[in-house]
Motif scaffolding. Structure first.
Motif, PDB file in Angstrom:
ATOM      1  N   ALA A  20       0.828  -1.208   0.000  1.00 32.58           N
ATOM      2  CA  ALA A  20       0.000   0.000   0.000  1.00 32.58           C
ATOM      3  C   ALA A  20       0.861   1.257   0.000  1.00 32.58           C
ATOM      4  CB  ALA A  20      -0.932  -0.008   1.211  1.00 32.58           C
ATOM      5  N   ARG A  21       1.956   1.229   0.758  1.00 33.77           N
ATOM      6  CA  ARG A  21       2.830   2.398   0.801  1.00 33.77           C
ATOM      7  C   ARG A  21       3.539   2.603  -0.541  1.00 33.77           C
ATOM      8  NH1 ARG A  21       5.027   5.318   4.928  1.00 33.77           N
ATOM      9  NH2 ARG A  21       2.995   4.859   5.862  1.00 33.77           N
ATOM     10  N   ALA A  22       3.965   1.513  -1.192  1.00 39.30           N
ATOM     11  CA  ALA A  22       4.600   1.641  -2.506  1.00 39.30           C
ATOM     12  C   ALA A  22       3.626   2.217  -3.525  1.00 39.30           C
ATOM     13  CB  ALA A  22       5.120   0.282  -2.970  1.00 39.30           C
ATOM     14  N   ASP A  23       2.370   1.772  -3.478  1.00 39.20           N
ATOM     15  CA  ASP A  23       1.352   2.319  -4.381  1.00 39.20           C
ATOM     16  C   ASP A  23       1.144   3.809  -4.116  1.00 39.20           C
ATOM     17  OD1 ASP A  23       1.021  -0.156  -5.503  1.00 39.20           O
ATOM     18  OD2 ASP A  23      -0.794  -0.656  -4.380  1.00 39.20           O
ATOM     19  N   GLU A  24       1.113   4.163  -2.841  1.00 37.23           N
ATOM     20  CA  GLU A  24       0.945   5.575  -2.477  1.00 37.23           C
ATOM     21  C   GLU A  24       2.102   6.417  -2.998  1.00 37.23           C
ATOM     22  OE1 GLU A  24       1.000   8.354   1.569  1.00 37.23           O
ATOM     23  OE2 GLU A  24       0.732   6.173   1.722  1.00 37.23           O
ATOM     24  N   HIS A  25       3.312   5.902  -2.834  1.00 38.27           N
ATOM     25  CA  HIS A  25       4.485   6.634  -3.313  1.00 38.27           C
ATOM     26  C   HIS A  25       4.470   6.766  -4.834  1.00 38.27           C
ATOM     27  CE1 HIS A  25       7.023   5.708   0.534  1.00 38.27           C
ATOM     28  NE2 HIS A  25       6.077   6.609   0.731  1.00 38.27           N
ATOM     29  N   GLY A  26       4.014   5.718  -5.533  1.00 34.09           N
ATOM     30  CA  GLY A  26       3.934   5.789  -6.988  1.00 34.09           C
ATOM     31  C   GLY A  26       2.965   6.858  -7.448  1.00 34.09           C
ATOM     32  N   ARG A  27       1.790   6.905  -6.823  1.00 32.17           N
ATOM     33  CA  ARG A  27       0.797   7.928  -7.182  1.00 32.17           C
ATOM     34  C   ARG A  27       1.312   9.326  -6.855  1.00 32.17           C
ATOM     35  NH1 ARG A  27      -2.570   3.950  -4.799  1.00 32.17           N
ATOM     36  NH2 ARG A  27      -2.576   5.129  -2.832  1.00 32.17           N
ATOM     37  N   ASN A  28       1.993   9.453  -5.731  1.00 33.62           N
ATOM     38  CA  ASN A  28       2.532  10.751  -5.345  1.00 33.62           C
ATOM     39  C   ASN A  28       3.620  11.210  -6.316  1.00 33.62           C
ATOM     40  OD1 ASN A  28       2.846  12.928  -3.163  1.00 33.62           O
ATOM     41  ND2 ASN A  28       4.918  12.141  -3.320  1.00 33.62           N
ATOM     42  N   PHE A  29       4.446  10.263  -6.761  1.00 31.38           N
ATOM     43  CA  PHE A  29       5.501  10.584  -7.722  1.00 31.38           C
ATOM     44  C   PHE A  29       4.898  11.124  -9.016  1.00 31.38           C
ATOM     45  CE2 PHE A  29       8.376   9.427 -11.191  1.00 31.38           C
ATOM     46  CZ  PHE A  29       9.576   9.959 -10.744  1.00 31.38           C
ATOM     47  N   VAL A  30       3.851  10.466  -9.505  1.00 34.61           N
ATOM     48  CA  VAL A  30       3.200  10.910 -10.737  1.00 34.61           C
ATOM     49  C   VAL A  30       2.566  12.284 -10.547  1.00 34.61           C
ATOM     50  CG1 VAL A  30       1.268  10.442 -12.297  1.00 34.61           C
ATOM     51  CG2 VAL A  30       2.827   8.599 -11.649  1.00 34.61           C
ATOM     52  N   ALA A  31       1.913  12.496  -9.421  1.00 35.91           N
ATOM     53  CA  ALA A  31       1.285  13.792  -9.163  1.00 35.91           C
ATOM     54  C   ALA A  31       2.324  14.911  -9.154  1.00 35.91           C
ATOM     55  CB  ALA A  31       0.532  13.754  -7.833  1.00 35.91           C
ATOM     56  N   ASP A  32       3.473  14.652  -8.544  1.00 35.12           N
ATOM     57  CA  ASP A  32       4.538  15.664  -8.515  1.00 35.12           C
ATOM     58  C   ASP A  32       5.090  15.927  -9.911  1.00 35.12           C
ATOM     59  OD1 ASP A  32       4.278  15.959  -5.805  1.00 35.12           O
ATOM     60  OD2 ASP A  32       5.999  14.698  -5.291  1.00 35.12           O
ATOM     61  N   ARG A  33       5.203  14.874 -10.729  1.00 39.06           N
ATOM     62  CA  ARG A  33       5.714  15.067 -12.087  1.00 39.06           C
ATOM     63  C   ARG A  33       4.713  15.848 -12.945  1.00 39.06           C
ATOM     64  NH1 ARG A  33       8.662  13.500  -9.272  1.00 39.06           N
ATOM     65  NH2 ARG A  33       9.023  15.742  -9.325  1.00 39.06           N
ATOM     66  N   LEU A  34       3.435  15.618 -12.753  1.00 36.68           N
ATOM     67  CA  LEU A  34       2.430  16.375 -13.495  1.00 36.68           C
ATOM     68  C   LEU A  34       2.485  17.849 -13.122  1.00 36.68           C
ATOM     69  CD1 LEU A  34      -0.582  13.895 -13.316  1.00 36.68           C
ATOM     70  CD2 LEU A  34       0.710  14.529 -15.362  1.00 36.68           C
ATOM     71  N   THR A  35       2.651  18.128 -11.839  1.00 37.29           N
ATOM     72  CA  THR A  35       2.793  19.518 -11.403  1.00 37.29           C
ATOM     73  C   THR A  35       4.041  20.145 -12.007  1.00 37.29           C
ATOM     74  OG1 THR A  35       1.669  19.033  -9.311  1.00 37.29           O
ATOM     75  CG2 THR A  35       3.037  21.016  -9.394  1.00 37.29           C
ATOM     76  N   GLN A  36       5.121  19.384 -12.028  1.00 34.99           N
ATOM     77  CA  GLN A  36       6.367  19.868 -12.624  1.00 34.99           C
ATOM     78  C   GLN A  36       6.189  20.134 -14.115  1.00 34.99           C
ATOM     79  OE1 GLN A  36       9.523  16.989 -12.446  1.00 34.99           O
ATOM     80  NE2 GLN A  36      11.132  18.467 -12.954  1.00 34.99           N
ATOM     81  N   ALA A  37       5.512  19.219 -14.818  1.00 35.83           N
ATOM     82  CA  ALA A  37       5.304  19.382 -16.257  1.00 35.83           C
ATOM     83  C   ALA A  37       4.446  20.609 -16.558  1.00 35.83           C
ATOM     84  CB  ALA A  37       4.654  18.126 -16.831  1.00 35.83           C
ATOM     85  N   GLU A  38       3.428  20.841 -15.754  1.00 37.56           N
ATOM     86  CA  GLU A  38       2.579  22.019 -15.963  1.00 37.56           C
ATOM     87  C   GLU A  38       3.383  23.302 -15.787  1.00 37.56           C
ATOM     88  OE1 GLU A  38      -0.559  21.548 -13.198  1.00 37.56           O
ATOM     89  OE2 GLU A  38      -1.523  19.884 -14.281  1.00 37.56           O
ATOM     90  N   ARG A  39       4.261  23.324 -14.803  1.00 33.77           N
ATOM     91  CA  ARG A  39       5.089  24.508 -14.575  1.00 33.77           C
ATOM     92  C   ARG A  39       6.063  24.724 -15.733  1.00 33.77           C
ATOM     93  NH1 ARG A  39       7.171  22.894 -10.345  1.00 33.77           N
ATOM     94  NH2 ARG A  39       9.277  22.365 -11.044  1.00 33.77           N
ATOM     95  N   LEU A  40       6.662  23.648 -16.216  1.00 29.13           N
ATOM     96  CA  LEU A  40       7.606  23.758 -17.327  1.00 29.13           C
ATOM     97  C   LEU A  40       6.910  24.163 -18.621  1.00 29.13           C
ATOM     98  CD1 LEU A  40       9.769  20.565 -16.649  1.00 29.13           C
ATOM     99  CD2 LEU A  40      10.492  22.942 -16.357  1.00 29.13           C
ATOM    100  N   ALA A  41       5.690  23.658 -18.825  1.00 29.34           N
ATOM    101  CA  ALA A  41       4.971  23.936 -20.069  1.00 29.34           C
ATOM    102  C   ALA A  41       4.715  25.428 -20.250  1.00 29.34           C
ATOM    103  CB  ALA A  41       3.656  23.160 -20.089  1.00 29.34           C
ATOM    104  N   ARG A  42       4.572  26.146 -19.150  1.00 27.84           N
ATOM    105  CA  ARG A  42       4.319  27.585 -19.247  1.00 27.84           C
ATOM    106  C   ARG A  42       5.548  28.357 -19.714  1.00 27.84           C
ATOM    107  NH1 ARG A  42       1.350  26.438 -14.367  1.00 27.84           N
ATOM    108  NH2 ARG A  42       3.129  27.093 -13.082  1.00 27.84           N
TER     109      ARG A  42
END
Length: 236
Positions: A21-43
């Protein structure tokens, strides 16, 4: 992990379900952080941003038992969020006009440079790797066109890669199983040079020798020889 600061006697028994469960949580959190990073870079970019995520593959399953589960969670969460996964090669093929940069030499090793692999205990290996690597280019130049010597060339490539493993120089520098490191390096280089000598007519391999070696050193069964294809600038 109960607590990184507590002793072994205080740690709770391993709970696979909680760890998963913790590994799944970390995976989802990693993706969420990368999406936030991508949105910032896209601007700030005129093309879709590319985020490179290199991992030390041996950590997954070896030092981090749940590592493969984490990667699965990343791919699943990324797919559900519309994140596109690619490779650097695919990216270059799709966008050939990119700014060229020259990264400074660096390493994950001690000090951030290559000193751990270029110490007094192991620097001599670099010259051996270089000599064998150049010989492989020459072999491909002379015998790589047809299929008659393909098995020999493929095994020579396997032995070269096995000899060039950074594990051996790492072990020599660490001073742990140094006899094993020297034995493995000597074995793979010896086999490489025996194949070279056979191809060049300097000696004949014993009957069945190639089959035995292929069985023992069978990494990369479908090894691609194209990286050693000759070009005028590489053989000198």
């Amino acid at each position: 992990m109960t607590d990184s600061a507590c002793g072994l006697a205080e740690k709770e028994p391993y709970d696979p379900s909680r760890a998963t469960a913790r590994a799944d949580e970390h995976g989802r959190n990693f993706v969420a952080d990368r999406l936030t990073q991508a949105e910032r870079l896209a601007r700030a970019m005129h093309r879709d941003p590319l985020i490179v995520a290199p991992f030390d593959a041996e950590l997954f399953g070896h030092w981090w038992f749940e590592g493969p589960r984490f990667l699965e969670a990343v791919f699943r969460a990324g797919a559900s969020e519309g994140l596109t996964f690619t490779t650097l090669r695919q990216c270059l093929e799709g966008q050939p006009r990119l700014q060229v940069c020259r990264p400074a030499p660096s390493s994950w090793g001690q000090g951030g440079f290559h000193t751990y692999w270029l110490s007094e205990s192991n620097a001599w290996m670099t010259a051996e790797w270089d000599r064998a690597g150049r010989a492989m280019l020459t072999l491909m130049d002379r015998f790589g066109e047809g299929q008659g010597q393909r098995r020999l060339l493929q095994q020579a490539a396997r032995e070269l890669l096995l000899a060039q493993s950074s594990d051996w120089s790492f072990i020599l520098r660490a001073g742990t199983t140094t006899d094993l490191a020297r034995q493995r390096l000597d074995r793979h280089l010896s086999r490489f040079w025996r194949i070279r000598d056979h191809l060049e007519g300097l000696q004949n391999l014993p009957p069945g020798w190639l089959h035995t070696v292929e069985h023992e050193d069978n990494v990369f069964p479908d090894i691609d020889l194209s990286p050693w294809q000759p070009s005028p600038s590489r053989i000198s």
